[in-house]
Enzyme design. Sequence first.
Site, mmCIF file in Angstrom:
data_model
loop_
_atom_site.group_PDB
_atom_site.id
_atom_site.type_symbol
_atom_site.label_atom_id
_atom_site.label_comp_id
_atom_site.label_asym_id
_atom_site.label_seq_id
_atom_site.Cartn_x
_atom_site.Cartn_y
_atom_site.Cartn_z
ATOM 1 C CD GLN A 1 -6.177 -7.839 -4.136
ATOM 2 O OE1 GLN A 1 -5.254 -7.108 -4.513
ATOM 3 N NE2 GLN A 1 -6.031 -8.707 -3.141
ATOM 4 C CD GLN B 1 -4.014 -11.226 1.085
ATOM 5 O OE1 GLN B 1 -3.535 -10.183 0.669
ATOM 6 N NE2 GLN B 1 -3.676 -11.732 2.233
ATOM 7 N N PRO C 1 -8.548 -1.240 -4.907
ATOM 8 C CG PRO C 1 -9.395 -3.408 -4.619
ATOM 9 C CD PRO C 1 -8.723 -2.524 -5.625
ATOM 10 N N GLY D 1 -4.466 -0.438 -0.323
ATOM 11 C CA GLY D 1 -3.318 0.451 -0.325
ATOM 12 C C GLY D 1 -2.229 -0.173 -1.172
ATOM 13 N N GLY D 2 -1.953 -1.418 -0.837
ATOM 14 C CA GLY D 2 -0.955 -2.149 -1.596
ATOM 15 C C GLY D 2 -1.242 -3.629 -1.539
ATOM 16 C CG MET D 3 -2.116 -7.724 -3.593
ATOM 17 S SD MET D 3 -2.681 -8.454 -2.011
ATOM 18 C CE MET D 3 -1.895 -10.059 -2.118
ATOM 19 C CD GLU D 4 0.659 -9.409 0.420
ATOM 20 O OE1 GLU D 4 0.048 -8.335 0.235
ATOM 21 O OE2 GLU D 4 0.247 -10.294 1.193
ATOM 22 C CG HIS E 1 2.630 -3.506 4.872
ATOM 23 N ND1 HIS E 1 2.303 -3.768 6.182
ATOM 24 C CD2 HIS E 1 1.878 -4.339 4.121
ATOM 25 C CE1 HIS E 1 1.396 -4.734 6.221
ATOM 26 N NE2 HIS E 1 1.110 -5.097 4.973
ATOM 27 C CD GLU E 2 1.554 -4.051 0.528
ATOM 28 O OE1 GLU E 2 1.570 -5.296 0.581
ATOM 29 O OE2 GLU E 2 0.695 -3.372 1.124
ATOM 30 C CD GLU F 1 -1.282 -8.402 5.826
ATOM 31 O OE1 GLU F 1 -0.505 -7.453 6.024
ATOM 32 O OE2 GLU F 1 -1.544 -8.841 4.680
ATOM 33 C CG ASP G 1 -12.605 -9.173 1.698
ATOM 34 O OD1 ASP G 1 -11.378 -8.959 1.781
ATOM 35 O OD2 ASP G 1 -13.433 -8.345 1.289
ATOM 36 C CE1 TYR H 1 -4.338 -6.143 7.892
ATOM 37 C CE2 TYR H 1 -2.284 -5.250 7.053
ATOM 38 C CZ TYR H 1 -3.509 -5.844 6.833
ATOM 39 O OH TYR H 1 -3.892 -6.149 5.561
ATOM 40 C CE LYS I 1 -5.635 3.571 5.954
ATOM 41 N NZ LYS I 1 -4.192 3.740 5.938
#
Length: 652
Positions: free
Chosen positions: A178, A180, A310, A312-315, A339-340, A362, A417, A425, A606
């Site tokens: 991960q 970002q 960790p 929901g999603g990562m693009e 979203h992603e 975002e 972070d 968002y 989240k």
Amino acid sequence: MSQKLIGRVSALALAAALSASLGACATAPAAVDDSMAQIQNVPKPVNRIADSHSYARPADARVVHVDLDLKADFDAHVLSGKATLDVTGRRGVDEVILDVRNLDIRSVTDAQGRALAWSVGADQAFMGQPLTVKLPTFAGHETQKVVIDYATRPDASALQWLNPQQTAGKQKPFLFSQGQAILTRTWIPTQDSPGIRQTYTARIEAPADLTVVMAAEMLTPGGEATTPGHKAWRFRMANPIPPYLIAIGVGDLAFAPLDERTGVWAEPSSLEASRHELEPTAQMVDAAEALYGPYLWGRYDLLMLPPSFPFGGMENPMLTFATPTIIAGDRSLVSLVAHELAHSWSGNLVTNANWDDFWLNEGFTSYFENRIMEAVYGRDAAVQEQVLAWGGLQDELKSLPPEDTRLHLDLTGRDPDEGMNTIAYDKGAAFVRTMERIAGREVFDAWLRGYFERNAWVPMTSELFLKDVREHLVKGDAALEAALMLDEWVYQPGLPSNAVAPVSNAFSVVDQAANAFYVDRGPASAIAWSDWNTQQRQRFLSWRPTGGTGAWLTEAQLSDLNQTLNLDAEGNSEVRFAWLQVALAHRYEPSVASAEAFLTSMGRRKFVLPLFQTLWNQGDWGQAHARRIYAKARPLYHPVTTGSVDAVVGQN
Ligand code: BES
Ligand code: ZN
């Protein structure tokens, strides 16, 4: 421009290759012919936009390409091998500065293996260290190679090494990354700034019973035999991307196609459920393209991760990483895919130059996500999501210090972070929606399509965004300029006066039912729960008294709700979370077991962070439960999640 064309050709070629290879290999997407014309982009002129979260000085020397040759050691929890960087520099410059954190550097050489002088500077919290490599003085046009032999540490923040027990199948280990916001530097020594775009290639060696995937083209489906018991996998990302998007997953993985250019990777035991849940993906890609232009990345696949993921999603480009908590069985949480996917334009094509303008990634993505939802599921469904987000935004605006409610932030000296919150968002999306409403959808859509096209592959800032809006949307129209309140949206705290709250008819019945239950204290049996969709249920459970503090339900009401709606056993993660927030805020003992089961079954920050925070706010009662549950759950969580929860649940 030509980029767009080649992107199209490449997607078509991929589709053809896939259908040709499906019969032979149903477990992996199409091989990409090594000789095929690539989506090669000439890096744009030197980036001069400052990034306080990187040591790099890209105006002097910058990385344009990374080649990784790494081996994954699942016993030692180490990735080790070589990163070969292509570096360009300004005439007269004789060094390049990279970002590293927690890496063991063994040697640095040129392409011929001759040692290059290097040094690592002071370690700063969350920033890591500058790695300075001395180079022959640049004449100005050439590319120099820097070969770094290194290893990651077992506690690298970007990496989570899972033991078999932490996976869905419970048989084999798993590794995922991960990047970002600034974690890529804990596994790759490069210039880790979103404004410094790089292409990459990779060769990854792993135990032969595991599959390696990366957010890139897979050049070797099925892997290639190397030393006994191991296989190597090769990848290529031919589009220049910000390094936070470099991503890897290694585990017991299988692939299921959705259509010719979309598909799902998951552990075999969860492949069918993942495939079923994510089936709308193909339609979403079509809808997104119809809205804002061609999808330029070739394939769009998803990787369903183990529950400790960790986010929901990562693009990650070409391969969105997703939490299994979106598997609800009824596809009610697929807005996450929208979203992603939307990030393939806002974020991955047009990228925030630094984390102060995270909202550009975002906010636009949340807006675009909602447009995809509207196109695929209709206006009602889209507005329901808008109203939920609006409610969340009101709470966020109340709880944050005003300076943190600006879209453009100054995160200098802060861990990005921690500085990034849902303002980016939801206030961001509210702003973009305001622009749409005032300019008119048709005019606005034409502008946004143009914004993506004009600014593809270059770093974006709030300032450049405003310039683009003024040049291409406002075009000197003074009334439009005044109506938009652009500077106020971007630079001031709170919500400007032209913001309009979305209204959903589907929520009126919910609000009536909420009033009957929460205010008039009617029975839970009067709630038309089984008629409601997930978003209506979330709306019902997120009801709070206006201006009230403390408990808003009696113990009898909590029991009635829990038993009538079977909330402690709720399988939809969003609904379960919304309920547990209510139950724990009331110190409702019967739900503690449900909270414990939920908190030890997944590590999505989240959900995890607010639940521990709610427990912690409940004095001795909640703190004792929080400590006990966290002791059990913490080993399952990703460093991103523990990093946040540690600050709430004291580690003493
Ligand atoms: N890019 C973000 C995730 C992220 C943000 C990772 C900041 C690290 C730092 C991703 O696109 C995202 O926003 N995910 C959301 C889901 C979305 C539907 C709002 C999440 O993870 O909850
Ligand atoms: Zn996002």
